[in-house]
Scaffold this motif. Structure first.
Motif, PDB file in Angstrom:
ATOM      1  N   GLY A  74      10.719 -19.675  79.261  1.00  0.00           N
ATOM      2  CA  GLY A  74       9.734 -18.712  78.749  1.00  0.00           C
ATOM      3  C   GLY A  74      10.454 -17.383  78.608  1.00  0.00           C
ATOM      4  N   SER A  76      11.876 -13.561  77.754  1.00  0.00           N
ATOM      5  CA  SER A  76      11.285 -12.224  77.697  1.00  0.00           C
ATOM      6  C   SER A  76      11.414 -11.740  76.247  1.00  0.00           C
ATOM      7  CB  SER A  76      11.968 -11.284  78.692  1.00  0.00           C
ATOM      8  OG  SER A  76      13.295 -10.998  78.315  1.00  0.00           O
ATOM      9  N   PRO A  77      10.532 -10.797  75.840  1.00  0.00           N
ATOM     10  CA  PRO A  77      10.522 -10.399  74.422  1.00  0.00           C
ATOM     11  C   PRO A  77      11.819  -9.694  74.017  1.00  0.00           C
ATOM     12  CG  PRO A  77       8.740  -9.306  75.657  1.00  0.00           C
ATOM     13  CD  PRO A  77       9.540 -10.071  76.648  1.00  0.00           C
ATOM     14  N   ARG A  79      14.281  -6.947  72.385  1.00  0.00           N
ATOM     15  CA  ARG A  79      14.293  -5.552  71.938  1.00  0.00           C
ATOM     16  C   ARG A  79      14.520  -5.531  70.433  1.00  0.00           C
ATOM     17  NH1 ARG A  79      14.759  -1.377  75.599  1.00  0.00           N
ATOM     18  NH2 ARG A  79      14.663  -2.179  77.714  1.00  0.00           N
ATOM     19  N   PRO A  80      14.138  -4.475  69.756  1.00  0.00           N
ATOM     20  CA  PRO A  80      14.351  -4.415  68.303  1.00  0.00           C
ATOM     21  C   PRO A  80      15.809  -4.680  67.960  1.00  0.00           C
ATOM     22  CG  PRO A  80      13.038  -2.540  69.054  1.00  0.00           C
ATOM     23  CD  PRO A  80      13.476  -3.269  70.285  1.00  0.00           C
ATOM     24  N   ARG A  82      17.331  -7.513  68.248  1.00  0.00           N
ATOM     25  CA  ARG A  82      17.873  -8.669  68.973  1.00  0.00           C
ATOM     26  C   ARG A  82      17.039  -9.893  68.622  1.00  0.00           C
ATOM     27  NH1 ARG A  82      19.292  -6.051  74.326  1.00  0.00           N
ATOM     28  NH2 ARG A  82      20.913  -4.571  73.689  1.00  0.00           N
ATOM     29  N   ALA A  86      15.866 -12.023  77.722  1.00  0.00           N
ATOM     30  CA  ALA A  86      16.462 -12.933  78.695  1.00  0.00           C
ATOM     31  C   ALA A  86      15.861 -14.329  78.495  1.00  0.00           C
ATOM     32  CB  ALA A  86      16.192 -12.433  80.108  1.00  0.00           C
ATOM     33  N   ALA A  87      16.674 -15.355  78.708  1.00  0.00           N
ATOM     34  CA  ALA A  87      16.196 -16.705  78.385  1.00  0.00           C
ATOM     35  C   ALA A  87      16.872 -17.770  79.241  1.00  0.00           C
ATOM     36  CB  ALA A  87      16.394 -16.989  76.898  1.00  0.00           C
ATOM     37  N   GLY A 139      19.602 -15.215  82.987  1.00  0.00           N
ATOM     38  CA  GLY A 139      18.881 -15.055  81.712  1.00  0.00           C
ATOM     39  C   GLY A 139      19.514 -14.094  80.737  1.00  0.00           C
ATOM     40  N   ALA A 140      20.199 -13.066  81.236  1.00  0.00           N
ATOM     41  CA  ALA A 140      20.826 -12.100  80.330  1.00  0.00           C
ATOM     42  C   ALA A 140      22.061 -12.715  79.688  1.00  0.00           C
ATOM     43  CB  ALA A 140      21.188 -10.822  81.087  1.00  0.00           C
ATOM     44  N   LEU A 141      22.871 -13.365  80.513  1.00  0.00           N
ATOM     45  CA  LEU A 141      24.087 -14.017  80.014  1.00  0.00           C
ATOM     46  C   LEU A 141      23.736 -15.138  79.028  1.00  0.00           C
ATOM     47  CD1 LEU A 141      27.216 -14.831  82.003  1.00  0.00           C
ATOM     48  CD2 LEU A 141      26.009 -16.773  81.061  1.00  0.00           C
ATOM     49  N   SER A 143      21.081 -15.401  77.254  1.00  0.00           N
ATOM     50  CA  SER A 143      20.504 -14.793  76.050  1.00  0.00           C
ATOM     51  C   SER A 143      21.564 -14.638  74.963  1.00  0.00           C
ATOM     52  CB  SER A 143      19.941 -13.425  76.439  1.00  0.00           C
ATOM     53  OG  SER A 143      19.571 -12.682  75.313  1.00  0.00           O
ATOM     54  N   GLN A 144      22.786 -14.317  75.388  1.00  0.00           N
ATOM     55  CA  GLN A 144      23.850 -14.057  74.427  1.00  0.00           C
ATOM     56  C   GLN A 144      24.389 -15.338  73.784  1.00  0.00           C
ATOM     57  OE1 GLN A 144      26.641 -11.493  76.575  1.00  0.00           O
ATOM     58  NE2 GLN A 144      25.464  -9.735  75.840  1.00  0.00           N
ATOM     59  N   PRO A 159       4.806 -16.019  76.068  1.00  0.00           N
ATOM     60  CA  PRO A 159       6.140 -16.489  76.439  1.00  0.00           C
ATOM     61  C   PRO A 159       6.195 -18.009  76.582  1.00  0.00           C
ATOM     62  CG  PRO A 159       5.050 -15.425  78.311  1.00  0.00           C
ATOM     63  CD  PRO A 159       4.184 -15.166  77.106  1.00  0.00           C
TER      64      PRO A 159
END
Ligand code: SF4
Lengths: 192, 278
Positions: A74, A76-77, A79-80, A82, A86-87, A139-141, A143-144, A159
């Motif tokens: 689920g 997170s939204p 940012r403009p 992107r 986070a995922a 989740g941040a890593l 996301s990329q 989400p």
């Protein structure tokens, strides 16, 4: 790819293409480190509940799950500018009640975190399906590693909606292989 | 009498909501670094590197460290010499709402009966404790439920004693396996009543990671339980090694002569917490 430039040892990660072909799935072994590249679908609690409700009503699913991978996330939204926030993975056992039914439809792989129930493991073995763990809390890593995102269904679930992701070198660990091995169980056995 | 404006509270909570999701505090980062240095399993060491790298990306790129930006618990210490101009509780809720909306954080709060998402991540759970003097402190603890769901509470008979309490804590953590994203910070409340034990187990997570209890006998319990967890536990993300938990924090409160409540609140490696003093 920023991950590969990181001072992290990704040398042991072997590339796996999605959707996962039968013979590629059969080659994976519990404990393998993999880099997923290609297309996958997402879904967590609400998506599973709704997919099964559609099946109960005898209606078509929004996507044909045959051969596909379902990622329990689920996000997170974004940012403009992107594609996504986070995922990382959510805990898989909450999907256990629904998973055998989706495996019956031809779902080939699932990706989450934490151990699966015995009925899910048995259904995976029967269908030659596999289960992977993504790195929980990264989740941040992760996301990329997600290059494109499309909404597929259940937008009102926020989400918990169902998305299609294009991923590149998304790192994961094989937990359950087609031979019925379970990597978490093997780790636990080492601990005694 | 000191006066604090509602708007200042809202602003402080909003800033903490956004900061907590993106910037892990030095205490948890240091604990993860120390875990990495003592880790014996190459895979677990590699995963700890990935988690540290994740924290770095989160902070630099402003991507939440974890997509589960949590349900928020807010602890307020309200000095008796402080007057809040406006509505304290509403000001906190508005801080959470605006922080989650403007910070691109995930809205994860829903009705327990209908499961309908409130769409705002409010309400937050707010605890207010009154204290003497002019202190006004807000601690902010957003918590994902992969770890929260693995928590537990048991009303033990006094005959179980501290050995029974320690067994229950270890068992709760080991049983959770990979689900709560170890390495963990384990919050424990021993004593009090049913709800007091749970409250202590959550609130003690605010203690800097790894700082022992000021009570020597309690600090010994913390050390022994931590050692047992790392002996028996499944390691980093359940993938092995010697770091299932980074710290065990125990808080106690006198209890009834017939009772021994033990609450275990499990916190994941994405241990997000902030505090502000206004
Ligand atoms: S348990 Fe913690 S790190 Fe893991 S997914 Fe949940 S919030 Fe994130």
């Amino acid at each position: 790819m920023s991950l590969l430039r990181a001072p992290i040892d990704f040398a042991d990660f072997k590339p796996v293409t999605l959707p996962l072909a039968d013979d590629a799935a059969a080659e994976l072994r519990a404990g393998d480190l993999i880099f997923l590249t290609g297309t996958l679908y997402t879904g967590r609690d609400q998506t599973h509940r709704r997919l099964c409700a559609l099946l109960d009503e005898g209606r078509e699913l929004p996507v044909d799950l045959r051969g596909q991978l379902l990622y329990y996330v689920g996000p997170s939204p974004p940012r403009p500018g992107r594609v996504i926030g986070a995922a990382g993975p959510t805990t898989s056992y909450r999907m256990d009640a629904y998973t055998p039914r989706l495996l019956d439809l031809g779902l080939k792989a699932t990706l989450g975190k934490g151990a699966r129930s015995l009925p899910v493991r048995e259904a995976m073995r029967q269908h030659g399906a596999v289960y992977f763990a993504a790195f929980g809390g990264a989740g941040a890593l992760l996301s990329q590693c997600i290059k494109a995102v499309d909404l597929v269904a259940f937008e009102d679930a926020g989400p918990e909606a169902m998305f299609r992701f294009e991923v590149c070198d998304f790192p994961a660990v094989v937990i359950n292989d087609v031979a019925g091995r379970d990597f978490y169980e093997e780790i636990a056995a080492q601990k005694g | 009498m000191r006066i604090i404006e509602e708007a200042a509270i809202t602003r402080a909570v909003q800033e903490m909501a956004v900061a907590a999701a993106h910037h892990l505090e030095p205490d948890i980062l240091d604990a993860l670094l120390a875990a990495r240095d003592r880790e014996t399993s190459p895979l677990a060491k590699n995963v700890l590197d990935i988690l540290l790298k994740n924290a770095d990306i989160a902070s630099r790129e402003m991507i939440p460290a974890c997509q589960d930006t949590g349900i928020c618990t807010v602890f307020v210490t309200l000095g008796q010499e402080v007057t809040v101009r406006g509505d304290l509780l509403a000001a906190i809720q508005e801080g959470v709402r605006s922080g989650y909306a403007e910070g691109y954080l995930r809205k994860s709060v829903c009705d327990p009966v209908t499961r309908k998402n409130t769409g705002t991540n409010v309400p937050a759970v707010i605890h207010v404790e009154v204290a003497p003097g002019e202190e006004f402190r807000i601690a902010f603890l957003p918590k994902g439920c992969g770890s929260e769901n693995m928590s537990g509470l048991k009303m033990l008979p006094p005959s179980s004693g501290i050995p029974g309490a320690m067994d229950y804590i270890v068992e709760t953590v080991v049983k959770a396996g990979p689900n709560p994203c170890p390495p963990l910070v384990v919050g424990v409340g021993i004593g009090g009543t049913f709800e007091r034990a749970a409250y202590m187990a959550k609130k003690v997570l605010l203690r800097p990671v790894g700082r022992p209890s000021e009570r020597e006998d309690v600090a010994r319990i913390e050390a022994e339980v931590l050692a047992r967890i790392n002996q028996a536990g499944r390691g980093v993300l359940g993938l092995g090694g010697c770091n299932t938990a980074l710290a065990v924090h125990v808080e106690t409160f006198p209890t009834h002569i017939a009772s021994l409540p033990v609450a275990v609140n499990i916190q994941c490696h994405s241990h997000r917490h902030k505090q502000v003093v206004l």
